[in-house]
Design an enzyme around this catalytic site. Structure first.
Site, PDB file in Angstrom:
ATOM      1  N   ILE A  68       0.829  -1.216   0.000  1.00  0.00           N
ATOM      2  CA  ILE A  68       0.000   0.000   0.000  1.00  0.00           C
ATOM      3  C   ILE A  68       0.861   1.264   0.000  1.00  0.00           C
ATOM      4  O   ILE A  68       0.380   2.336  -0.375  1.00  0.00           O
ATOM      5  CB  ILE A  68      -0.965  -0.026   1.215  1.00  0.00           C
ATOM      6  CG1 ILE A  68      -2.158   0.865   0.961  1.00  0.00           C
ATOM      7  CG2 ILE A  68      -0.250   0.331   2.502  1.00  0.00           C
ATOM      8  CD1 ILE A  68      -3.293   0.661   1.965  1.00  0.00           C
TER       9      ILE A  68
ATOM     10  N   HIS B 193       5.799 -11.985   5.812  1.00  0.00           N
ATOM     11  CA  HIS B 193       5.665 -11.526   4.431  1.00  0.00           C
ATOM     12  C   HIS B 193       7.032 -11.299   3.823  1.00  0.00           C
ATOM     13  O   HIS B 193       7.978 -10.907   4.511  1.00  0.00           O
ATOM     14  CB  HIS B 193       4.832 -10.236   4.348  1.00  0.00           C
ATOM     15  CG  HIS B 193       5.313  -9.153   5.252  1.00  0.00           C
ATOM     16  ND1 HIS B 193       5.013  -9.123   6.596  1.00  0.00           N
ATOM     17  CD2 HIS B 193       6.078  -8.052   5.019  1.00  0.00           C
ATOM     18  CE1 HIS B 193       5.556  -8.049   7.147  1.00  0.00           C
ATOM     19  NE2 HIS B 193       6.221  -7.386   6.210  1.00  0.00           N
ATOM     20  N   MET B 194       7.106 -11.537   2.532  1.00  0.00           N
ATOM     21  CA  MET B 194       8.317 -11.274   1.769  1.00  0.00           C
ATOM     22  C   MET B 194       8.059 -10.110   0.819  1.00  0.00           C
ATOM     23  O   MET B 194       7.114 -10.143   0.029  1.00  0.00           O
ATOM     24  CB  MET B 194       8.722 -12.513   0.957  1.00  0.00           C
ATOM     25  CG  MET B 194       9.974 -12.311   0.107  1.00  0.00           C
ATOM     26  SD  MET B 194      10.259 -13.699  -1.014  1.00  0.00           S
ATOM     27  CE  MET B 194      10.571 -14.995   0.170  1.00  0.00           C
TER      28      MET B 194
ATOM     29  N   ASN C  46      11.646  -8.760   6.712  1.00  0.00           N
ATOM     30  CA  ASN C  46      11.983  -8.114   7.980  1.00  0.00           C
ATOM     31  C   ASN C  46      11.448  -8.982   9.115  1.00  0.00           C
ATOM     32  O   ASN C  46      10.295  -9.419   9.069  1.00  0.00           O
ATOM     33  CB  ASN C  46      11.354  -6.717   8.041  1.00  0.00           C
ATOM     34  CG  ASN C  46      11.928  -5.781   6.991  1.00  0.00           C
ATOM     35  OD1 ASN C  46      13.110  -5.837   6.682  1.00  0.00           O
ATOM     36  ND2 ASN C  46      11.094  -4.922   6.424  1.00  0.00           N
TER      37      ASN C  46
HETATM   38  P1  5GP Z   1       7.335  -4.696   7.275  1.00  0.00           P
HETATM   39  O1  5GP Z   1       7.960  -3.406   7.750  1.00  0.00           O
HETATM   40  O2  5GP Z   1       6.496  -5.336   8.345  1.00  0.00           O
HETATM   41  O3  5GP Z   1       8.344  -5.636   6.675  1.00  0.00           O
HETATM   42  O4  5GP Z   1       6.418  -4.288   6.074  1.00  0.00           O
HETATM   43  C1  5GP Z   1       5.031  -4.161   6.157  1.00  0.00           C
HETATM   44  C2  5GP Z   1       4.552  -3.614   4.828  1.00  0.00           C
HETATM   45  O5  5GP Z   1       3.147  -3.785   4.759  1.00  0.00           O
HETATM   46  C3  5GP Z   1       4.845  -2.141   4.628  1.00  0.00           C
HETATM   47  O6  5GP Z   1       5.647  -1.958   3.464  1.00  0.00           O
HETATM   48  C4  5GP Z   1       3.459  -1.507   4.473  1.00  0.00           C
HETATM   49  O7  5GP Z   1       3.428  -0.465   3.516  1.00  0.00           O
HETATM   50  C5  5GP Z   1       2.594  -2.684   4.085  1.00  0.00           C
HETATM   51  N1  5GP Z   1       1.217  -2.586   4.529  1.00  0.00           N
HETATM   52  C6  5GP Z   1       0.793  -2.314   5.784  1.00  0.00           C
HETATM   53  N2  5GP Z   1      -0.555  -2.324   5.841  1.00  0.00           N
HETATM   54  C7  5GP Z   1      -0.981  -2.650   4.591  1.00  0.00           C
HETATM   55  C8  5GP Z   1      -2.284  -2.816   4.025  1.00  0.00           C
HETATM   56  O8  5GP Z   1      -3.326  -2.691   4.678  1.00  0.00           O
HETATM   57  N3  5GP Z   1      -2.335  -3.147   2.703  1.00  0.00           N
HETATM   58  C9  5GP Z   1      -1.214  -3.312   1.948  1.00  0.00           C
HETATM   59  N4  5GP Z   1      -1.377  -3.624   0.668  1.00  0.00           N
HETATM   60  N5  5GP Z   1       0.031  -3.144   2.453  1.00  0.00           N
HETATM   61  C10 5GP Z   1       0.135  -2.826   3.761  1.00  0.00           C
END
Ligand code: 5GP
Ligand code: ZN
Length: 123
Positions: A31, A109-110, A96
């Site tokens: 997003i 998640h990747m 992460n």
């Molecule tokens: P992290 O920092 O946990 O590795 O990355 C989480 C990612 O999830 C971030 O890049 C953030 O922009 C994305 N993200 C968080 N909430 C949502 C959402 O509701 N929808 C989508 N498509 N991405 C999300």
């Protein structure tokens, strides 16, 4: 997991731009993209982090890794051999893990990140 945003995306309770789905995995656009191409590949099963994975999850972890190059290619990020052992193009895969790993969403998640640079906050 009741309060997990990515479980809600899997359940289609929250909308997302899905780019791939099968019985095991879902992939969708981040997003808040850090680059022209920024996809997230997640297992449908909830795992908090990569470190939550158990031996029975080796299959799903392998599927996540195998899907990354396919999606990258579909989105124009396949590395292109130059004939001299080097490549142009390409993408970054990133998981992460935990607070010090920069994890914000606690559903494994990747990230698949690519496209023309510069990218926000990534090199
Ligand atoms: P992290 O920092 O946990 O590795 O990355 C989480 C990612 O999830 C971030 O890049 C953030 O922009 C994305 N993200 C968080 N909430 C949502 C959402 O509701 N929808 C989508 N498509 N991405 C999300
Ligand atoms: Zn979840």
């Amino acid at each position: 997991m009741d309060n997990c945003i990515f479980c809600k995306i899997v359940a289609k309770q929250i909308p997302s731009s899905v780019v791939y789905e099968d019985e095991t995995l879902l992939a969708f656009k981040d997003i808040h993209p850090a680059a022209p191409v920024h996809l997230l590949i997640i297992p449908k099963v909830h795992l908090d982090t990569l470190s939550s994975a158990q031996p029975e999850h080796e299959g799903v972890l392998g599927k996540m890794l195998a899907l990354a190059p396919k999606l990258a290619a579909e989105h124009g990020c396949a590395p292109v051999p130059q004939g001299d052992g080097k490549y142009t193009g390409g993408y970054k895969t990133l998981i992460n893990t935990g607070a010090d790993g920069g994890q914000e969403v606690y559903h494994l998640h990747m990230h698949v990140i690519g496209g023309p640079k510069p990218w926000r906050g990534l090199s």
